[in-house]
Design an enzyme around this catalytic site. Structure first.
Site, PDB file in Angstrom:
ATOM      1  N   GLU A  34      -2.409  -3.551  -6.199  1.00 47.90           N
ATOM      2  CA  GLU A  34      -3.286  -2.154  -6.748  1.00 47.90           C
ATOM      3  C   GLU A  34      -2.237  -1.320  -7.355  1.00 47.90           C
ATOM      4  O   GLU A  34      -2.429  -0.761  -8.577  1.00 47.90           O
ATOM      5  CB  GLU A  34      -4.106  -1.773  -5.609  1.00 47.90           C
TER       6      GLU A  34
ATOM      7  N   GLY B  41       0.842  -1.288  -0.116  1.00 48.09           N
ATOM      8  CA  GLY B  41       0.061   0.055   0.070  1.00 48.09           C
ATOM      9  C   GLY B  41       0.852   1.127   0.076  1.00 48.09           C
ATOM     10  O   GLY B  41       2.164   1.194  -0.403  1.00 48.09           O
ATOM     11  N   ILE B  42       0.105   2.215   0.255  1.00 45.68           N
ATOM     12  CA  ILE B  42       0.931   3.614   0.329  1.00 45.68           C
ATOM     13  C   ILE B  42       1.752   3.935   1.702  1.00 45.68           C
ATOM     14  O   ILE B  42       1.024   3.697   2.711  1.00 45.68           O
ATOM     15  CB  ILE B  42      -0.290   4.888   0.223  1.00 45.68           C
ATOM     16  N   GLY B  43       2.843   4.553   1.612  1.00 43.66           N
ATOM     17  CA  GLY B  43       3.590   4.854   2.868  1.00 43.66           C
ATOM     18  C   GLY B  43       4.898   4.462   2.987  1.00 43.66           C
ATOM     19  O   GLY B  43       5.510   3.662   2.266  1.00 43.66           O
TER      20      GLY B  43
ATOM     21  N   GLY C 104      -7.841   0.483  -1.802  1.00 44.22           N
ATOM     22  CA  GLY C 104      -8.077  -1.070  -1.828  1.00 44.22           C
ATOM     23  C   GLY C 104      -7.547  -1.828  -0.474  1.00 44.22           C
ATOM     24  O   GLY C 104      -7.352  -2.994  -0.760  1.00 44.22           O
TER      25      GLY C 104
END
Ligand code: COA
Length: 435
Positions: free
Chosen positions: A241, A218-220, A339
């Site tokens: 994603e 994911g993001i980060g 997502g």
């Protein structure tokens, strides 16, 4: 001259000419993130402001700051953004001020949401036309095909700087109403430099990821840190994603070959891509990389067809019941569901799969505990407690799957900052938890 070359000449326009298709009250859908077509959107906003067109709604995901004219105060009432994610600092600010709206949603729903919105106009960024007359939606396969199928008018911004990406990601010149050529470059997202706590968290995750795993980041900073520690892994697969630069580092290190996947074997697949220019050059014309709409990539039942799916995402706060909030601080919108839940669910159903939610134990220099007795009032729950598998902070890893409420609370408190553990234990007892 081939038929396609003839069509190309007939359909080529300036952004200002394309903006003339827009009328008051229109619904416009746009590709997202690094796939936003800025020249077309700015021309539409300029025309709407100059000719007093009103109530045009611009539907888009918004991931990163793009700074389009639609964020200008003078554009309000002419072209108003509606976000499907609530990311991107300017649109997030507008949402906070009540000047923009958002649609709460899972990323796997986005193409279906666009079908229900029925935009009259679709705008998209694209890579240059190939010899067979096809453009690709480049970094944004997420919704490109759906929005251009459902809209009456399809407008493309075509730039040689946009990578050409295979998969379910193409549109033929015969399906395009008009396009402009531009020199737009996809926004670059640099690799983050992990801090000490990011590394501590990442180490606890990486030791649980087997060779042959199929990964989603994911993001980060924590997902980036996890990537940086996985270069010695073998036979990894990518079904994600977000295709990001930390994944490119793994590909370059030889850790990824997609050989153990049950679907899309031999290919890294994604639904949007954000990273450095090196990443965009890597995915350009690369048969080992394919982009698909989020209805496929983020469908938990599709995700679960691969074994050993490892999903790694970040959160803003969790409570001692295990409810995860990754998108707001109280009612204040910070981000979207995206997502996160799609991949948590997919990993949970995958044979050997695991999902990790990572967060620092505190925020704001230690002033705020991110682990709370109850979520901040008004917080938006991103992952319900019954879906959560593992929570990780710099103090340890709490395994929650199929545990009792009391066992969960005890495990979560054990990874909170030591200064709040006593208070959290007191609260847990007040709630009737047996710890
Ligand atoms: N209370 C108050 N402030 C908090 C906080 C809390 N509990 N938790 C974080 N913050 C602050 C941070 O201090 C930081 O502030 P700053 O920008 O002033 O430094 C800011 O909020 C962002 O927090 P941070 O933890 O650094 O964010 P991140 O860049 O690691 O992103 C998410 C974390 C959760 C916002 C991001 O992963 C996200 O958008 N997730 C939802 C979507 C998703 O996971 N999709 C999955 C597939 S891509």
């Amino acid at each position: 001259m081939s038929d396609f070359a003839k069509l190309y000449e007939e359909k080529k326009m300036t952004p200002q000419e394309m903006a003339k298709y827009v009328q008051s009250g229109d619904k416009i859908a746009s590709t997202t993130a690094m796939g936003e077509p800025p020249k077309i959107l700015d021309a539409i906003c300029d025309r709407a402001m100059a000719e007093d067109l009103k109530d045009i709604k611009l539907y888009k995901l918004w991931m990163v700051p793009m700074g389009g004219r639609y964020t200008l105060p003078e554009c309000e009432g002419h072209v108003d953004p509606v976000s499907l994610f609530a990311g991107g600092s300017e649109v997030r600010k507008m949402i906070g001020e009540g000047k923009a709206d958002y649609i709460p949603s899972y990323l796997c729903q986005h193409p279906d949401i666009f079908r229900s919105i029925k935009p009259r106009i679709a705008v998209a960024m694209a890579s240059p036309m190939d010899d067979s007359g096809y453009f690709s939606f480049s970094t944004a396969p997420l919704e490109g095909r759906t929005i251009t199928e459902v809209a009456d008018i399809v407008l493309l911004e075509v730039s040689p700087h946009m990578p050409r990406v295979f998969g379910d990601n193409m549109i033929h010149i015969s399906q395009v109403t008009a396009f402009c050529e531009s020199d737009t470059k996809p926004v670059e997202v640099p690799l983050t430099e992990p801090g000490e706590n990011d590394i501590k968290i990442a180490e606890k995750i990486v030791e649980r990821i087997p060779d042959g795993a199929c990964i989603q980041f994911g993001i980060g900073k924590v997902p980036d840190a996890v990537g940086s520690l996985m270069k010695d892994k073998k036979d990894l697969g990518i079904h994600t994603e977000l295709l990001c630069s930390s994944m490119l580092e793994l590909i370059k290190a030889g850790a990824v070959n997609n050989s153990k996947k049950n679907i899309n074997k031999g290919k890294s697949v994604f639904t949007f891509c954000g990273g450095t220019r090196e990443l965009y050059d890597y995915i350009d014309n690369n048969p080992a990389v394919e982009g698909y709409q989020s209805t496929y990539i983020n469908d938990p039942y599709v995700i679960a067809q691969n074994d050993n799916v490892m999903s790694i995402n970040a959160a803003l706060e969790i409570d001692i019941f295990g409810q995860v909030c990754s998108e707001s601080i109280g009612p204040k919108k910070i981000s979207g569901t995206g997502g996160q839940l799609d991949f948590v669910r997919g990993a949970n159903m995958s044979k050997g799969g695991k999902s990790f939610i990572a967060l620092h134990s505190t925020a704001k220099g230690g002033a705020i505990s991110k682990i709370k007795a109850t979520l901040t009032p008004g917080a938006h729950v991103t992952v319900p407690m019954s879906e959560v598998d593992m929570i990780v902070t710099e103090y340890g890893l709490a395994e929650l799957k199929y545990k009792t409420a009391s066992e969960r609370a005890k495990a979560i408190i054990s990874i909170a900052h030591p200064s709040v553990r006593e208070e959290l234990t007191f609260q847990a007892k007040q709630f009737g938890l047996m710890i």
